[in-house]
Enzyme design. Structure first.
Site, PDB file in Angstrom:
ATOM      1  N   LEU A 520       0.817  -1.214   0.000  1.00  0.00           N
ATOM      2  CA  LEU A 520       0.000   0.000   0.000  1.00  0.00           C
ATOM      3  C   LEU A 520       0.846   1.257   0.000  1.00  0.00           C
ATOM      4  O   LEU A 520       0.437   2.296  -0.505  1.00  0.00           O
ATOM      5  CB  LEU A 520      -0.922   0.015   1.234  1.00  0.00           C
ATOM      6  CG  LEU A 520      -1.982  -1.079   1.303  1.00  0.00           C
ATOM      7  CD1 LEU A 520      -2.724  -1.009   2.629  1.00  0.00           C
ATOM      8  CD2 LEU A 520      -2.947  -0.963   0.143  1.00  0.00           C
ATOM      9  N   GLY A 521       2.018   1.194   0.591  1.00  0.00           N
ATOM     10  CA  GLY A 521       2.897   2.352   0.668  1.00  0.00           C
ATOM     11  C   GLY A 521       4.053   2.077   1.602  1.00  0.00           C
ATOM     12  O   GLY A 521       4.117   1.047   2.269  1.00  0.00           O
ATOM     13  N   GLY A 524       8.482   6.014   6.790  1.00  0.00           N
ATOM     14  CA  GLY A 524       9.826   6.015   7.337  1.00  0.00           C
ATOM     15  C   GLY A 524      10.089   4.852   8.261  1.00  0.00           C
ATOM     16  O   GLY A 524      11.234   4.494   8.518  1.00  0.00           O
ATOM     17  N   PHE A 525       9.004   4.200   8.775  1.00  0.00           N
ATOM     18  CA  PHE A 525       9.168   3.093   9.710  1.00  0.00           C
ATOM     19  C   PHE A 525       8.903   1.745   9.066  1.00  0.00           C
ATOM     20  O   PHE A 525       8.851   0.739   9.741  1.00  0.00           O
ATOM     21  CB  PHE A 525       8.238   3.282  10.912  1.00  0.00           C
ATOM     22  CG  PHE A 525       8.530   4.541  11.668  1.00  0.00           C
ATOM     23  CD1 PHE A 525       9.832   4.981  11.839  1.00  0.00           C
ATOM     24  CD2 PHE A 525       7.497   5.298  12.189  1.00  0.00           C
ATOM     25  CE1 PHE A 525      10.099   6.148  12.522  1.00  0.00           C
ATOM     26  CE2 PHE A 525       7.765   6.462  12.877  1.00  0.00           C
ATOM     27  CZ  PHE A 525       9.077   6.889  13.053  1.00  0.00           C
ATOM     28  N   PRO A 527       7.218  -0.704   5.396  1.00  0.00           N
ATOM     29  CA  PRO A 527       6.141  -0.836   4.408  1.00  0.00           C
ATOM     30  C   PRO A 527       4.819  -1.196   5.056  1.00  0.00           C
ATOM     31  O   PRO A 527       4.752  -1.764   6.144  1.00  0.00           O
ATOM     32  CB  PRO A 527       6.639  -1.964   3.516  1.00  0.00           C
ATOM     33  CG  PRO A 527       7.481  -2.809   4.427  1.00  0.00           C
ATOM     34  CD  PRO A 527       8.140  -1.864   5.380  1.00  0.00           C
ATOM     35  N   VAL A 528       3.745  -0.878   4.331  1.00  0.00           N
ATOM     36  CA  VAL A 528       2.394  -1.223   4.764  1.00  0.00           C
ATOM     37  C   VAL A 528       1.747  -2.039   3.646  1.00  0.00           C
ATOM     38  O   VAL A 528       1.764  -1.633   2.474  1.00  0.00           O
ATOM     39  CB  VAL A 528       1.552   0.031   5.062  1.00  0.00           C
ATOM     40  CG1 VAL A 528       0.155  -0.364   5.531  1.00  0.00           C
ATOM     41  CG2 VAL A 528       2.237   0.897   6.114  1.00  0.00           C
ATOM     42  N   LYS A 542       1.222  -3.268   8.925  1.00  0.00           N
ATOM     43  CA  LYS A 542       2.423  -2.447   8.946  1.00  0.00           C
ATOM     44  C   LYS A 542       3.583  -3.281   9.493  1.00  0.00           C
ATOM     45  O   LYS A 542       3.532  -3.769  10.625  1.00  0.00           O
ATOM     46  CB  LYS A 542       2.185  -1.211   9.835  1.00  0.00           C
ATOM     47  CG  LYS A 542       3.387  -0.305   9.998  1.00  0.00           C
ATOM     48  CD  LYS A 542       3.008   0.890  10.879  1.00  0.00           C
ATOM     49  CE  LYS A 542       4.199   1.772  11.148  1.00  0.00           C
ATOM     50  NZ  LYS A 542       3.853   2.910  12.010  1.00  0.00           N
ATOM     51  N   ASP A 639       3.727  13.941  14.642  1.00  0.00           N
ATOM     52  CA  ASP A 639       4.042  13.713  13.231  1.00  0.00           C
ATOM     53  C   ASP A 639       2.780  13.782  12.372  1.00  0.00           C
ATOM     54  O   ASP A 639       2.574  12.958  11.486  1.00  0.00           O
ATOM     55  CB  ASP A 639       4.735  12.359  13.048  1.00  0.00           C
ATOM     56  CG  ASP A 639       5.472  12.267  11.710  1.00  0.00           C
ATOM     57  OD1 ASP A 639       5.813  13.335  11.150  1.00  0.00           O
ATOM     58  OD2 ASP A 639       5.691  11.151  11.227  1.00  0.00           O
TER      59      ASP A 639
END
Length: 836
Positions: A520-521, A524-525, A527-528, A542, A639
């Site tokens: 999905l995207g 910074g922490f 992939p999802v 996640k 954030d």
């Protein structure tokens, strides 16, 4: 006379009585009652008028030419009307404008000395100023704008000139009544003080005051709406002793005037073709705003009828008058001050009581110190100092002796520190201490009762299950839920988590072994992925990257926080998985993905019409308010950005990604960190520079988010633009030009409402104020977005924080490889620096 002769006579007469003259000279024909002197663009005219359209009294005045009803902005013969139809206005042999009655007697004159009387010319300008000038030199020898009336029209007005001892301050002088323009009992002007403030007098007695000017607004007028604030600007040059008032037309107004009415109210009046003349704003609106309603050391609350109270440490000067509702006598101290014995309240000296949300009282003294601590010290060391306040945009103000004209404001008030004897302050502490002693007892009793109730319910349920199942049937076991404490984490009971646990195998099956087709995207922490559980439920998974900046603490943070949060505008955590080095979170699936997937895509952004964007702004604001104030925890997200706003199937927003969130203690207003982590362009100045964060840090990020949603442009897209070095610069220039309306994304042009766009821009700019204390809370933001409260005027951002990497000479990066982390698709731009 034949018909033809009569026709030409009538035509000549009509031409004579309806002429609009361009100017008057000593050699031209006079101005008669049925004629006017008109400005070049036909905006204003000078002529004779009757205030009530029926009286025989006639006055010479300047009025708007094309408005109805008529709006008179200046009157020559206010107290001396003419009563015959043969009156006239001429330029006399002495070079002066002169109003004469039918007997050629002087009724009014400009009464100036002209160097070239025969060359004098009178004309009306497009700003409504009737001017008499010397035709030889071109210099003005007289103008109506220098002589007070009851009205200000758009332009720049010199209110007073202290450098000229003989110059009188400009005053607005109200009409006696709506039908009588002679000078009434109300006048208004500015006091020659630092800082300036506007005052209304009633027969030489103070009737109302605006409070001091703080470079953006008058401090005692919280409900000045955006139109009013954007229309009035005070320009003071106190070194030269000059104060100007600038009045500009607000949006949606063809013409604007600022009027002191015969009843004593200041009104900002607007004219448009559909509504005619109407008041956009007026003050005072309640008895509480009338000067000194509650007397010395009394405080007024804006209720109807009027309600007064004595400040803490004070009692009514006359109990009998107070009971009868006569509060003008005010209050007196209950305990005398002990100034000089000690500067510390606990040792028997004086101290200060903080009064929040109040106006700035009258008769303050400006102290040239620019630090609130020094302001407090100077007041404490001066036995005559009764109170002090440090006001943003002004500085240190002190009061010596009485405190008068104090009221509680509904919002946008100041903090006032009132000097009291230590015993008065100790009384408050003792009451607090008694509460501290009593509350644990009450809470302890409630907790014990709750535990007994829960234990009884558990035992009852267990007995019921055993009875139903015979105590041996375990064939139907509920879905597995465990109380989980991750390895290496503290095992304190309050940090344990109760979440559904997923094993790694089921996660791999759900994502087809983390197939890139399900990606999905990337943040910074890590992939999802999109996943599908055995029961058919679609989820977002996640997977924490082993190389990301989020370690055990961040992972623990996210599962601990989200598991305790329940709100329709927050993403819901369904479970987690931990297996060796794998740390995985399972969220509800958001079919529309993240907001940036639409907002910054030229082909998809059309799906975000204005109602949808407005709803997203509202939803994010509600989610933030829940985090800050309404949840069981007080949480700072740290954030907030477009890529962390997810959309459900109906385009409703949900805030996600709590890896950087921090829990705040209930008494904390500001905290610091040695590791500044976030996204450039969204981080507030105090957080980026000094590692200081608070709720107002999230408010700053929200402001940037709002500006992005309205404009459809990334905060990082201005990096190479010369004219607009930052999104804030672009937004401010749009605000100055069109109140932000022209900043709206062109794709929402047809669906947008200019008033809502402007309101969102106003709120966005308020949220990105340089100083945290100047930014509104999320509760205020929601009220302003909903139109429940008026909007303060934002200050111009400094544009210091542009979207580029920090100077390595200023910031020391934690990682030797790179201080920045830029992700694919710009979903996350995180920076880790040392806070100073």
């Amino acid at each position: 006379m034949g018909r033809i002769g009569f026709f030409f006579f009538a035509l000549f007469l009509f031409a004579h009585v309806s002429d609009s003259l361009p100017n008057l000279t000593s050699s031209s024909s006079p101005l008669f009652p049925n004629q006017t002197l008109t400005s070049p663009n036909q905006i204003f005219e000078v002529g004779f008028f009757a205030p009530d359209n029926s009286s025989r009294n006639r006055y010479l005045g300047v009025r708007f030419k094309q408005t109805y009803p008529q709006a008179i902005v200046w009157v020559a013969n206010r107290g001396n009307p003419v009563t015959d139809s043969a009156a006239r206005l001429i330029v006399n042999a002495g070079g002066n404008l002169e109003l004469q009655d039918g007997m050629r007697r002087r009724v009014w004159s400009t009464n100036v000395s002209a160097s070239s009387p025969s060359a004098a010319i009178a004309s009306l300008q497009d700003d409504g100023n009737l001017v008499l000038r010397d035709g030889s030199t071109g210099q003005n020898v007289w103008q109506s704008g220098d002589h007070s009336g009851d009205t200000l029209i758009a332009g720049k007005w010199l209110m007073f000139n202290a450098s000229n001892p003989t110059a009188e301050p400009f005053r607005l002088n109200a009409w006696k009544s709506a039908a009588d323009p002679s000078p009434g009992e109300f006048t208004a002007s500015f006091l020659l003080q630092t800082p300036p403030q506007a005052t209304i007098w009633r027969n030489q007695t103070t009737y109302w005051r605006s409070g001091p000017w703080d470079k953006a607004r008058f401090t005692n007028i919280p409900d000045m709406d955006t139109d009013y604030q954007s229309s009035l600007t005070l320009l003071d040059d106190l070194d030269q002793g000059l104060v100007y008032l600038s009045l500009s037309p607000p949006r949606n107004c063809t013409y604007t005037t600022f009027v002191l009415s015969s009843s004593g109210s200041l009104e900002l009046r607007c004219w448009d073709r559909t509504r005619g003349w109407y008041a956009r704003w007026r003050t005072p609106k309640s008895q509480c705003e009338n000067y000194g309603s509650c007397g010395e050391f009394g405080v007024c609350e804006r209720n109807d009828p009027l309600v007064c109270n004595c400040l803490k440490g004070f009692v009514p000067k006359s109990e009998e008058e107070w009971r009868q509702g006569n509060w003008s006598g005010g209050c007196i101290r209950r305990t005398e001050l002990l100034c000089g014995k000690s500067s510390v309240s606990s040792n028997g000296g004086d101290g200060f009581l903080k009064l929040s949300g109040v106006n700035v009282p009258d008769s303050s003294e400006f102290m040239r110190v620019w630090d609130d601590g020094e302001c407090s010290r100077q007041c404490l060391n001066n036995c005559s100092c009764t109170a002090y306040s440090f006001v943003n945009g002004i500085g240190c103000l002190m009061w010596k002796g009485k405190v008068v004209d104090l009221q509680v404001l509904p919002f946008a008030g100041q903090d006032l520190y009132l000097r009291l004897a230590s015993t008065e302050l100790d009384d408050e502490k003792q009451q607090t201490a008694r509460l501290i002693v009593i509350l644990p007892t009450i809470l302890g009793t409630l907790v014990i009762a709750a535990l007994v109730l829960v234990l009884g319910l558990v035992m009852w349920r267990k007995r019921r299950v055993n009875t139903t199942k015979g105590g041996t049937d375990n064939s139907s076991v509920p879905s597995k839920r465990v109380t989980y404490v991750p390895k290496g984490y503290s095992e304190e009971p309050d940090e344990s988590l109760e979440l559904p646990m997923f094993d790694l195998e089921s996660i791999e099956i759900a994502t087809d072994s983390f197939n890139t087709d399900n990606l999905l995207g990337r943040g910074g922490f890590g992939p999802v992925y999109k996943g599908k559980l055995p029961d058919g439920k679609v989820v977002a998974i996640k997977r924490l990257s082993s190389s990301s900046g989020q370690g055990a603490n961040e992972f623990k943070n996210e599962i601990m926080l989200i598991s305790k949060l329940q709100h329709r505008n927050l993403v819901r955590l369904l479970g987690c998985c931990i297996d060796k080095l794998e740390k995985i979170l399972v969220y509800e699936y958001m079919p529309k993905k993240s907001l940036d997937n639409y907002l910054f895509d030229s082909t998809k952004k059309a799906e975000l019409d204005w109602p949808t964007r407005f709803n997203i702004i509202h939803g994010v604001a509600r989610g933030l308010l829940y985090l800050h104030r309404d949840s069981c925890l007080r949480i700072i997200h740290r954030d907030l950005k477009v890529s962390n706003i997810l959309l459900d199937e109906k385009m409703n927003p949900k805030i996600s990604d709590f890896g950087l969130a921090r829990i705040f203690e209930g008494t904390q207003d500001l905290a610091s960190t040695h590791k500044v982590v976030g996204t450039l362009g969204y981080m507030s100045p105090e957080y980026l520079l000094a590692g200081m964060f608070s709720e107002k840090s999230d408010v700053f990020s929200f402001g940037v988010l709002v500006l992005e949603i309205v404009s459809g442009r990334k905060t990082t897209s201005f990096h190479y633009e010369e004219h607009h070095p930052s999104l804030l610069s672009y937004a401010w220039r749009s605000w100055e030009k069109s109140w932000g309306v022209d900043m709206a994304d062109e794709t929402v042009a047809e669906s947008s409402k200019p008033s809502e766009v402007s309101r969102c821009m106003n709120v966005g700019l308020l949220c990105v104020q340089d100083h945290a204390s100047d930014r509104p809370t999320m509760a205020s933001v929601l009220s302003m977005l909903s139109g429940e409260t008026s909007l303060p005027r934002p200050s111009k951002p400094t544009y210091t924080f542009q979207n580029k990497a920090p100077n390595p000479a200023i910031y020391n990066a934690q990682s030797s490889s790179s201080a920045e982390k830029w992700s694919i698709n710009d979903l996350t731009e995180s920076i880790i620096v040392e806070g100073r």
